[in-house]
Design a protein around this motif. Structure first.
Motif, PDB file in Angstrom:
ATOM      1  N   ALA A   1       5.453   4.157   2.670  1.00  0.00           N
ATOM      2  CA  ALA A   1       6.193   5.380   3.207  1.00  0.00           C
ATOM      3  C   ALA A   1       6.522   5.270   4.674  1.00  0.00           C
ATOM      4  O   ALA A   1       7.554   5.688   5.229  1.00  0.00           O
ATOM      5  CB  ALA A   1       5.406   6.587   3.013  1.00  0.00           C
ATOM      6  N   ALA A   2       5.546   4.470   5.223  1.00  0.00           N
ATOM      7  CA  ALA A   2       5.661   4.352   6.778  1.00  0.00           C
ATOM      8  C   ALA A   2       6.866   3.286   7.044  1.00  0.00           C
ATOM      9  O   ALA A   2       7.582   3.461   7.812  1.00  0.00           O
ATOM     10  CB  ALA A   2       4.197   3.768   7.362  1.00  0.00           C
ATOM     11  N   GLN A   3       6.980   2.161   6.225  1.00  0.00           N
ATOM     12  CA  GLN A   3       8.027   1.366   6.484  1.00  0.00           C
ATOM     13  C   GLN A   3       9.175   1.823   6.135  1.00  0.00           C
ATOM     14  O   GLN A   3      10.312   1.682   7.201  1.00  0.00           O
ATOM     15  CB  GLN A   3       7.600  -0.044   5.512  1.00  0.00           C
ATOM     16  CG  GLN A   3       6.500  -1.027   6.007  1.00  0.00           C
ATOM     17  CD  GLN A   3       6.222  -2.001   5.087  1.00  0.00           C
ATOM     18  OE1 GLN A   3       6.853  -2.822   4.848  1.00  0.00           O
ATOM     19  NE2 GLN A   3       5.250  -1.967   4.433  1.00  0.00           N
TER      20      GLN A   3
ATOM     21  N   ASN B   1       1.368   8.856  -3.966  1.00  0.00           N
ATOM     22  CA  ASN B   1       0.443   7.860  -3.595  1.00  0.00           C
ATOM     23  C   ASN B   1       0.192   6.935  -4.889  1.00  0.00           C
ATOM     24  O   ASN B   1       0.015   5.801  -4.932  1.00  0.00           O
ATOM     25  CB  ASN B   1      -0.694   7.852  -2.850  1.00  0.00           C
ATOM     26  CG  ASN B   1      -1.466   9.045  -3.449  1.00  0.00           C
ATOM     27  OD1 ASN B   1      -1.212  10.200  -3.696  1.00  0.00           O
ATOM     28  ND2 ASN B   1      -2.631   8.811  -4.025  1.00  0.00           N
ATOM     29  N   LEU B   2       0.391   7.682  -6.103  1.00  0.00           N
ATOM     30  CA  LEU B   2      -0.118   7.189  -7.029  1.00  0.00           C
ATOM     31  C   LEU B   2       1.023   6.347  -7.969  1.00  0.00           C
ATOM     32  O   LEU B   2       0.994   5.620  -8.990  1.00  0.00           O
ATOM     33  CB  LEU B   2      -0.811   7.987  -8.307  1.00  0.00           C
ATOM     34  CG  LEU B   2      -1.861   8.712  -7.633  1.00  0.00           C
ATOM     35  CD1 LEU B   2      -2.503   9.515  -8.584  1.00  0.00           C
ATOM     36  CD2 LEU B   2      -2.980   7.663  -7.449  1.00  0.00           C
ATOM     37  N   LEU B   3       2.544   6.850  -7.412  1.00  0.00           N
ATOM     38  CA  LEU B   3       3.518   6.188  -8.198  1.00  0.00           C
ATOM     39  C   LEU B   3       4.574   5.462  -7.395  1.00  0.00           C
ATOM     40  O   LEU B   3       4.040   4.162  -7.261  1.00  0.00           O
ATOM     41  CB  LEU B   3       4.417   7.592  -8.643  1.00  0.00           C
ATOM     42  CG  LEU B   3       3.698   8.532  -9.741  1.00  0.00           C
ATOM     43  CD1 LEU B   3       4.725   9.899 -10.043  1.00  0.00           C
ATOM     44  CD2 LEU B   3       3.659   7.676 -11.072  1.00  0.00           C
ATOM     45  N   LYS B   4       5.377   5.839  -6.536  1.00  0.00           N
ATOM     46  CA  LYS B   4       6.008   4.954  -5.515  1.00  0.00           C
ATOM     47  C   LYS B   4       5.104   4.084  -4.787  1.00  0.00           C
ATOM     48  O   LYS B   4       5.331   2.962  -4.323  1.00  0.00           O
ATOM     49  CB  LYS B   4       6.988   5.509  -4.755  1.00  0.00           C
ATOM     50  CG  LYS B   4       7.954   4.671  -3.749  1.00  0.00           C
ATOM     51  CD  LYS B   4       8.669   3.509  -4.635  1.00  0.00           C
ATOM     52  CE  LYS B   4       9.417   2.670  -3.549  1.00  0.00           C
ATOM     53  NZ  LYS B   4       9.502   1.417  -4.135  1.00  0.00           N
ATOM     54  N   GLY B   5       3.905   5.031  -4.570  1.00  0.00           N
ATOM     55  CA  GLY B   5       2.887   4.394  -3.729  1.00  0.00           C
ATOM     56  C   GLY B   5       2.134   3.202  -4.447  1.00  0.00           C
ATOM     57  O   GLY B   5       1.463   2.498  -3.693  1.00  0.00           O
TER      58      GLY B   5
ATOM     59  N   GLY C   1       0.853  -1.152   0.004  1.00  0.00           N
ATOM     60  CA  GLY C   1       0.075  -0.165  -0.127  1.00  0.00           C
ATOM     61  C   GLY C   1       0.870   1.354  -0.068  1.00  0.00           C
ATOM     62  O   GLY C   1       2.064   1.417   0.110  1.00  0.00           O
ATOM     63  N   CYS C   2       0.358   2.467  -0.292  1.00  0.00           N
ATOM     64  CA  CYS C   2       0.965   3.783  -0.562  1.00  0.00           C
ATOM     65  C   CYS C   2       1.239   4.254   0.834  1.00  0.00           C
ATOM     66  O   CYS C   2       2.523   4.389   1.054  1.00  0.00           O
ATOM     67  CB  CYS C   2       0.148   4.568  -1.352  1.00  0.00           C
ATOM     68  SG  CYS C   2      -1.378   4.872  -0.560  1.00  0.00           S
TER      69      CYS C   2
ATOM     70  N   ILE D   1       1.526  11.987  -0.161  1.00  0.00           N
ATOM     71  CA  ILE D   1       1.133  11.701   1.193  1.00  0.00           C
ATOM     72  C   ILE D   1       2.308  12.104   1.995  1.00  0.00           C
ATOM     73  O   ILE D   1       3.565  12.287   1.695  1.00  0.00           O
ATOM     74  CB  ILE D   1       1.215  10.082   1.450  1.00  0.00           C
ATOM     75  CG1 ILE D   1      -0.227   9.429   0.891  1.00  0.00           C
ATOM     76  CG2 ILE D   1       1.413   9.797   2.880  1.00  0.00           C
ATOM     77  CD1 ILE D   1      -0.247   7.899   0.899  1.00  0.00           C
ATOM     78  N   HIS D   2       1.979  12.500   3.202  1.00  0.00           N
ATOM     79  CA  HIS D   2       2.928  12.872   4.265  1.00  0.00           C
ATOM     80  C   HIS D   2       2.667  12.206   5.473  1.00  0.00           C
ATOM     81  O   HIS D   2       1.820  12.143   6.063  1.00  0.00           O
ATOM     82  CB  HIS D   2       2.924  14.423   4.570  1.00  0.00           C
ATOM     83  CG  HIS D   2       3.624  14.933   5.730  1.00  0.00           C
ATOM     84  ND1 HIS D   2       4.889  15.445   5.421  1.00  0.00           N
ATOM     85  CD2 HIS D   2       3.674  14.939   6.861  1.00  0.00           C
ATOM     86  CE1 HIS D   2       5.779  15.792   6.485  1.00  0.00           C
ATOM     87  NE2 HIS D   2       4.907  15.559   7.496  1.00  0.00           N
ATOM     88  N   HIS D   3       3.666  11.648   5.842  1.00  0.00           N
ATOM     89  CA  HIS D   3       3.784  10.836   7.252  1.00  0.00           C
ATOM     90  C   HIS D   3       4.451  11.782   8.280  1.00  0.00           C
ATOM     91  O   HIS D   3       5.779  12.234   8.114  1.00  0.00           O
ATOM     92  CB  HIS D   3       4.411   9.679   7.377  1.00  0.00           C
ATOM     93  CG  HIS D   3       3.524   8.561   6.590  1.00  0.00           C
ATOM     94  ND1 HIS D   3       2.140   8.424   6.900  1.00  0.00           N
ATOM     95  CD2 HIS D   3       3.901   7.570   5.936  1.00  0.00           C
ATOM     96  CE1 HIS D   3       1.567   7.566   6.271  1.00  0.00           C
ATOM     97  NE2 HIS D   3       2.554   6.651   5.451  1.00  0.00           N
TER      98      HIS D   3
END
Length: 876
Positions: A698-700, A848-852, A693-694, A777-779
């Motif tokens: 990013a979170a991992q 979110n649409l690309l690397k995500g 998932g997107c 997305i921003h985390h």
């Protein structure tokens, strides 16, 4: 040629000068060998520590693979408990790294390993003497110890020993102080150094008794004369004498620097003394403390069994050094010198040579095949390389009649792995053979090691051909073409040896390399037409690449079908496929758009179809498609996946499936496709890949480097643009609702929360939000730490961890969403630490649409179909 062969345990990552850092692995289940070997103390208070099981899972997922840990446990438990390890702990370690040290020792204790600990207290003693008005004196680097100094030192050593014991008990470790009666000594030189001892003997019984009763023995570096006089002893000397008495597998010196360093400031990863000692001693930069340390360790190892090694490491890296192929600090061992032969007469015993050739052989005809192979060698030029015990054997057929030099044989036993012979042999091969070609079975678990050794590779009909040193593009293309057309025969060997080896020596399974082995860092710029990288871990492709593995025809690009192309992710993937030189989008399926022309794809005219599962089954059975991409909502794609399975039954064709939904992310039979954190070799061999998932990607990436240092549960505050809510109308993608607003949703239990926790092996809390921007997305991630760290320390960890990753960028400031929008990677920054140094805030941004989604999907497709990983992907 070369078939499945063993790899030295330090292979690829263990070089004599430097090593790329390894990357954390995804979580693995705790193997039986790691279950609690004894109950922990019920009185142990661990209010801020992770549970014991959690600590084990984190260790497995962050420092190495389950297989690595099990292998090293098997090694360490193959001898008596007293012979596992002697660990020397300096005084500075007890002051600055006590918690890290005790956490590492707790892990060893939990898995049933009992190192013998001996510690000093030099820095603390200097400080106490200074406070008492006593000026420390040294002669030839040895502290002059008078009666007053000895009294202060004795009290201090007892105090530091008790501090270490108490900290271990807090972590559930039973430890026993052994402060007197173990080390016997005479005066080293009473007139010169006063009450300083020279160890004359070690009483092993108290140590053995402590271990047999389930306690870690903790010794001070104080000795006694036969008359009962206490003497001061250098802790390094005490550790060496304990090692001589106990003959452990490992002698560990804990160091703040974490190892020895060369003249360029690079950590020396491994030293094989039999091969390198004289050379090292001749180097101008090997001087002072480094020279003395190497010399002292050689003198020590010369008195110990050849299997014993010395490691100089940072206390926080103890687990990584002991339980992974790559290690962490500087590994020093005697090793074995290599021998060579250019004729069979130079081998002492041909029967022994035959035994070596067939020790991995499956089947009854091994001896006959080996005899034929030796007959072939008797009539042809070759050069063999081997160590004294013949734990490793390599045979090279020299360049001849237009054929490149060929590595015909490489076989390594388990003992050979442990003595790093494979890397030694390959270093010698590079020195003596500027160009070399070899083949390996495509299902060889050690492909990563070979990719690391090679400059390029190509896959055909179940085999991978590797080469190094061939810089002429025409020669490369000719080599690849010959291999794909004629297979192994074009390499000019007898093809007898290629049938000899299928598994590693002694019946053990080969080891995969640390994930960093699969790094796409190039050794030098690529100039070959059609080759996108010199160290991709699948095929280096030519303009007409062969795809024997996935059944695509060698005269056409890989054929792709996209099921569910209407959404934003599908459109992005179509755009990427349009510019990909070696993929051809043949079918797109959308019920709503069936019959209309696909826009944005220019290679051919494609009309939307409404493909049913039956259509998919029939197409798979005919071998029409090389890769199915499922871009459907969660819970929808199962019938299509099962249709692919059904189609496979009717033919030999086996396509790749990449699922963009969450349906198979928790299915262990599917490969989780996050290349930066998952072993890339697994993705390259996969036929069914669950695209992460997107939010989860990013979170991992934002948390993974700190998993070994977690002091609690990370909390992730995530905000996505409304494209993440899909195209189906809802308040989460309604601009009028979102304007001037931010909407939280799934406050607990979001599926990405489970996904991240499952993959990292550590529980996280995740709170997703949606805001008014379209994409990105921003985390903001709050991460508790299990030790005090600085912002600089943490940023360096991330930089080391993601060195060479083309789609991960580590920045200083917190990254901005507007800067990642439309980009194909992830940016990670922030790294602000609280005043106590026990919590850090890390920020990560991703499109979110690309690397995500689409970019990551293409990475996985490239790997699984045999292309270079970043083919068709604009790099950040």
């Amino acid at each position: 040629m070369l078939s499945a062969c063993a790899v030295a345990l330090r292979a690829g990552a263990r070089r004599s000068v430097r090593r790329l850092p390894t990357r954390p692995r995804t979580a693995a289940a705790v193997p039986p060998a790691l279950r609690l070997s004894r109950p922990l103390s019920s009185s142990a208070a661990r209010p801020t520590d992770l549970t014991t099981r959690g600590m084990i899972v984190q260790t497995l997922s962050s420092v190495g693979s389950k297989r690595e840990v099990q292998q090293y446990l098997s090694l360490f438990t193959s001898v008596s408990s007293q012979r596992f390890a002697v660990i020397k702990v300096g005084g500075a370690i007890l002051t600055d790294y006590l918690d890290e040290l005790c956490s590492s020792l707790a892990f060893l204790y939990t898995v049933g390993l009992f190192p013998i600990i001996v510690h000093g207290a030099g820095p603390q003693l200097n400080e106490l003497l200074q406070q008492a008005g006593v000026e420390p004196q040294f002669e030839e680097g040895i502290r002059v110890t008078d009666a007053k100094t000895l009294r202060v030192a004795r009290d201090l050593f007892l105090q530091e020993n008790l501090k270490l014991i108490n900290k271990l008990e807090e972590k559930g470790v039973h430890a026993q102080p052994l402060t007197t009666g173990i080390l016997r000594a005479d005066y080293l030189d009473k007139d010169k150094w006063g009450m300083v001892g020279k160890i004359t003997g070690v009483d092993k019984k108290p140590i053995e008794t402590a271990i047999n009763n389930g306690y870690l023995p903790v010794l001070t570096s104080m000795a006694e004369t036969d008359g009962g006089q206490i003497l001061n002893v250098n802790a390094d000397v005490a550790a060496a004498e304990l090692a001589r008495a106990m003959e452990p597998l490992k002698v560990v010196y804990l160091s703040e620097k974490g190892g020895l360093f060369d003249n360029a400031g690079q950590k020396i990863s491994a030293i094989n003394l039999d091969e390198e000692f004289d050379h090292l001693m001749s180097q101008s930069w090997v001087k002072y403390g480094t020279r003395l340390k190497i010399k002292e360790i050689k003198e020590l190892l010369d008195t110990l069994p050849r299997a014993t090694s010395v490691a100089i490491i940072h206390p926080g890296d103890l687990q990584k050094e002991l339980f992974t192929d790559s290690g962490a600090g500087t590994l020093i061992r005697r090793g074995n010198k290599l021998h060579s032969a250019t004729s069979l007469a130079q081998f002492k015993d041909l029967d022994d040579l035959k035994t070596v050739l067939i020790r991995d052989r499956e089947g009854a005809d091994g001896m006959a095949t080996a005899t034929k192979y030796l007959d072939f060698l008797a009539e042809n030029d070759f050069k063999a390389y081997y160590d004294g015990p013949m734990n490793a054997l390599a045979i090279v057929l020299p360049a001849k009649n237009g054929r490149k030099a060929t590595l015909s044989t490489l076989t390594i036993t388990k003992s050979g792995w442990l003595t790093n012979v494979a890397d030694n042999i390959f270093t010698t091969l590079r020195k003596e053979h500027p160009q070399l070609v070899w083949t390996v079975r495509e299902d060889d678990e050690n492909l990563g090691w070979f990719f690391d050794k090679a400059d390029g590779s190509v896959t055909n009909d179940g085999s991978v051909m590797f080469w190094y040193g061939i810089d002429n593009s025409n020669e490369v293309v000719e080599l690849m073409t010959d291999f794909t057309q004629h297979g192994r025969a074009m390499l000019g060997d007898s093809n007898l040896e290629s049938r000899l080896h299928r598994a590693v020596g002694n019946g053990a399974k080969p080891f995969a390399q640390p994930t960093r082995t699969y790094s796409t860092l190039a050794r030098r710029p690529t100039t070959f037409p059609g080759l996108t990288g010199r160290r991709t871990y699948v095929t280096q492709t030519n303009p007409n690449p062969p795809y024997g593995k996935k059944n695509a025809s060698k005269d056409q690009p890989a054929r792709v079908a996209l099921i569910g192309a209407r959404g934003y992710t599908g459109q992005e993937l179509i755009r990427l496929l349009d510019s990909h030189p070696n993929m051809d989008l043949r079918h797109v399926s959308s019920r709503e758009l069936a019959g209309t022309k696909l826009e944005g794809y220019n290679k051919r005219e494609v009309i939307y179809e409404n493909l049913s599962p039956e259509d998919v089954r029939d197409m798979e059975s005919r071998g029409d498609i090389d890769c199915w991409v499922m871009a459907l909502p969660n819970g929808v794609c199962k019938p299509f996946v099962e249709a692919v399975y059904e189609g496979r039954k009717a033919s030999d064709h086996k396509s790749v499936i990449v699922d963009l939904s969450a349906d198979y992310r928790f299915d262990n039979s599917w490969t989780y496709g996050l290349p930066e954190l998952v072993t890339r070799g697994d993705i390259a061999q996969a036929t069914q890949i669950a695209n992460p998932g997107c939010y989860a990607t990013a979170a991992q990436l934002g948390i993974a480097p700190l998993v070994p240092h977690l002091g609690g549960m990370p909390h992730i505050f995530g905000v996505s643009g409304y494209s993440g809510a899909g195209t189906k109308p809802s308040p989460k993608n309604d601009v009028s609702v979102l304007t001037g607003n931010i909407i939280p949703y799934s406050l607990t239990g979001h599926i990405h929360e489970r996904e991240v926790s499952s993959q990292l092996g550590a529980e996280v809390a995740f709170i997703p939000h949606v805001a008014v921007w379209f994409r990105g997305i921003h985390h903001t991630i709050s991460i508790p730490l299990n030790k005090t760290m600085t912002s600089r320390d943490i940023r360096q960890i991330y930089q080391d961890r993601y060195a060479g990753e083309k789609l991960v960028k580590v920045v200083g400031e917190a990254p901005l969403v507007k800067n990642i929008s439309g980009k194909h990677g992830v940016e990670i920054g922030g790294f602000e630490v609280d005043k106590a140094g026990k919590r850090v805030v890390v920020c990560a941004t991703i499109d979110n649409l690309l690397k995500g989604a689409a970019t990551q999907c293409l990475q996985n497709m490239n790997l699984a179909l045999g292309y270079a990983e970043y083919e068709g992907i604009p790099i950040m």
